[in-house]
Motif scaffolding. Structure first.
Motif, PDB file in Angstrom:
ATOM      1  N   GLU A  92       0.839  -1.202   0.000  1.00 20.74           N
ATOM      2  CA  GLU A  92       0.000   0.000   0.000  1.00 20.74           C
ATOM      3  C   GLU A  92       0.872   1.251   0.000  1.00 20.74           C
ATOM      4  O   GLU A  92       0.607   2.215  -0.727  1.00 20.74           O
ATOM      5  CB  GLU A  92      -0.910  -0.008   1.235  1.00 20.74           C
ATOM      6  N   ARG A 112      -8.813   3.577   0.597  1.00 20.70           N
ATOM      7  CA  ARG A 112      -7.767   2.802   1.270  1.00 20.70           C
ATOM      8  C   ARG A 112      -8.222   1.371   1.525  1.00 20.70           C
ATOM      9  O   ARG A 112      -7.443   0.427   1.392  1.00 20.70           O
ATOM     10  CB  ARG A 112      -7.394   3.451   2.606  1.00 20.70           C
ATOM     11  N   ARG A 116      -6.204  -1.785   0.079  1.00 22.74           N
ATOM     12  CA  ARG A 116      -5.706  -2.832   0.979  1.00 22.74           C
ATOM     13  C   ARG A 116      -6.302  -4.203   0.630  1.00 22.74           C
ATOM     14  O   ARG A 116      -5.656  -5.236   0.802  1.00 22.74           O
ATOM     15  CB  ARG A 116      -6.020  -2.465   2.432  1.00 22.74           C
TER      16      ARG A 116
END
Length: 481
Positions: A92, A112, A116
């Protein structure tokens, strides 16, 4: 699926299918109140960071934070937490670090979470991160996306977000359609991670927990211990029964609950509570929970719209509450609500006392307009309690806290965490004010509920047990004196 069934079988559970619901989780043994039915670590999760309110990516703690030196987006509270997340965050971090600084700051928790997701699935496919029956990407793929029911506006948003993720990840093996579908899965299946007092901390995807269906009369409750999702029985669940949790706050009318479920989860609930929609008792309860009070303050009747649409008629005494009066008061309440929001956001430049004064004016109008058990009073009372406690006006905070209890008792079942936490707040305030006997009663009620919903081993519960024992000891000493 066989591996999952085997893992669940060891826990007294099995995945099955119901014609009207699809997948569901059934018991293969009896579960009793307070017993853990299932727990799961998130496949992926992110804290809901905002300006001035960041959290550790690993444990969601908010103290001793340091930014990741690479991406400058993620925070950790210790080297231990950073190391525990490094395998996943390394990928990431590489992706985020390539973005210009202003774009990095604009990466939302939802983006995010998706980044992920793909980083973790890649690491598992490479065997860098282990898989298990309850921790693998196949479980994510099995989640329902409801794409055919998503409206065009939302579909466009998913496509835009998918494009952003694709640009960030730079992975040709992932197509945008799949990413968009996963965003739809997030909308229907991701859970808000809360602390023991139900304050939101972040968002997580728990694919096995997501198999559990909704009911407005659930037999179990989903709470979190750190990042772990834990489902406990709140009543006896016999062998062969379906495990059911609530996806929404059930303190509302059938219409309100159905609307929330349809908008967020794209289904119509047919639980025992919802199938009463349109029945007289459901209409009555809806009018009490979300309706107006009689013009006669001594009358506790509920109001229904009159046939001439001139207003609302009390079903007990027959008095009419005019439509114009209601519209005028609702407008005034909205104005005060906006003023209160501005005042809260302006604190500390505006004192708590000014915020409290605005909230009190709003509450006075609401209590004149709404039924005593109206759920719209709850947020106002909660804001008053919070601000009165900040102003250290413990006595008045307790008075408002006590007002909430009858409403909570009406809108929630006996073993509901919100009711238990309200007793807990009452007990703390009573003890602080020296009302020890009342504190013991309130804290005992809190313990009776929360030991079922929260278990007994978390730091929060241990602190609650300690408070209750100290209050009992103090009450005993006072009694001897």
């Amino acid at each position: 699926m066989e591996e999952l069934q085997s893992a669940l079988g060891n826990r007294g559970l099995t995945v099955s299918k119901l014609p009207e619901k699809g997948r569901c989780l059934l018991t293969t043994k009896d579960f009793y109140p307070g017993e853990v039915i299932i727990s799961q670590e998130p496949y992926v999760c992110v804290p809901n960071n905002s300006a001035g309110n960041s959290k550790c990516d690993a444990c969601f703690e908010s103290s001793h934070l340091k930014k990741c030196s690479g991406c400058q987006v993620v925070y950790y509270c210790s080297s231990t937490c950073q190391k525990s997340e490094w395998k996943l965050h390394r990928l990431e971090c590489q992706a985020l670090s390539k973005l210009p600084e202003e774009k990095r700051r604009a990466v939302t928790p939802s983006l995010r979470l998706m980044i992920r997701l793909y980083c973790r699935s890649k690491l598992q496919s490479q065997k860098t991160i282990p898989t298990s029956a309850m921790d693998n990407y196949n479980l994510v793929e099995a989640l329902v996306a409801h794409m055919s029911e998503v409206d065009e506006k939302q579909m466009v948003l998913y496509a835009q977000m998918a494009n952003l993720v694709s640009l960030i990840l730079q992975r040709p093996d992932i197509n945008i359609k799949e990413i968009a579908e996963n965003f739809s899965k997030f909308a229907c299946n991701a859970h808000t991670i809360c602390d023991s007092e139900l304050k939101p901390l972040g968002t997580g995807l728990y694919p096995v927990i997501s198999i559990i269906n909704h009911s407005c009369l659930p037999n179990s409750v989903l709470l979190f211990e750190g990042r772990s999702a834990v489902v406990r029985a709140v009543q006896h669940i016999p062998e062969g029964a379906e495990v059911l949790i609530s996806y929404i706050d059930t303190a509302g009318s059938t219409v309100t609950r159905q609307k929330a479920l349809k908008e967020q989860y794209l289904f119509t609930c047919a639980c025992p509570r919802c199938i009463k929609a349109g029945h007289y008792e459901d209409i009555q309860e809806s009018a009490i929970l979300e309706g107006y009070r009689c013009k006669d303050n001594k009358c506790d009747g509920f109001l229904l719209r009159d046939s001439d649409d001139k207003g609302f008629i009390c079903q007990q005494c027959g008095r009419l509450k005019g439509k114009e009066e209601i519209i005028e008061m609702e407008s005034e309440i909205r104005s005060l609500q906006e003023k209160a929001i501005i005042a809260v956001e302006s604190t500390p430049s505006i004192t708590y006392h000014e915020v409290i004064a605005t909230l009190k004016a709003m509450e006075t109008l609401q209590r004149y307009l709404c039924h005593d058990f109206c759920i719209y009073l709850i947020p106002t009372w909660e804001e008053l309690i919070k601000n009165l406690m900040k102003a250290e006006d413990w006595s008045e905070a307790l008075a408002y806290c006590r007002l909430t209890i009858p409403v909570y008792q009406r809108v929630y079942p006996g073993f509901h965490p919100s009711l238990g936490l309200q007793y807990y707040t009452c007990g703390k305030l009573e003890w602080l004010l020296g009302e020890t006997d009342d504190a013991v009663k309130s804290l005992t009620k809190a313990v009776d509920i929360l030991r079922i919903t929260h278990g007994t081993s978390t730091p929060f519960m241990k602190d609650l047990f300690r408070r209750l024992e100290e209050a009992r000891a103090e009450a005993f000493i006072n009694g001897v004196d």
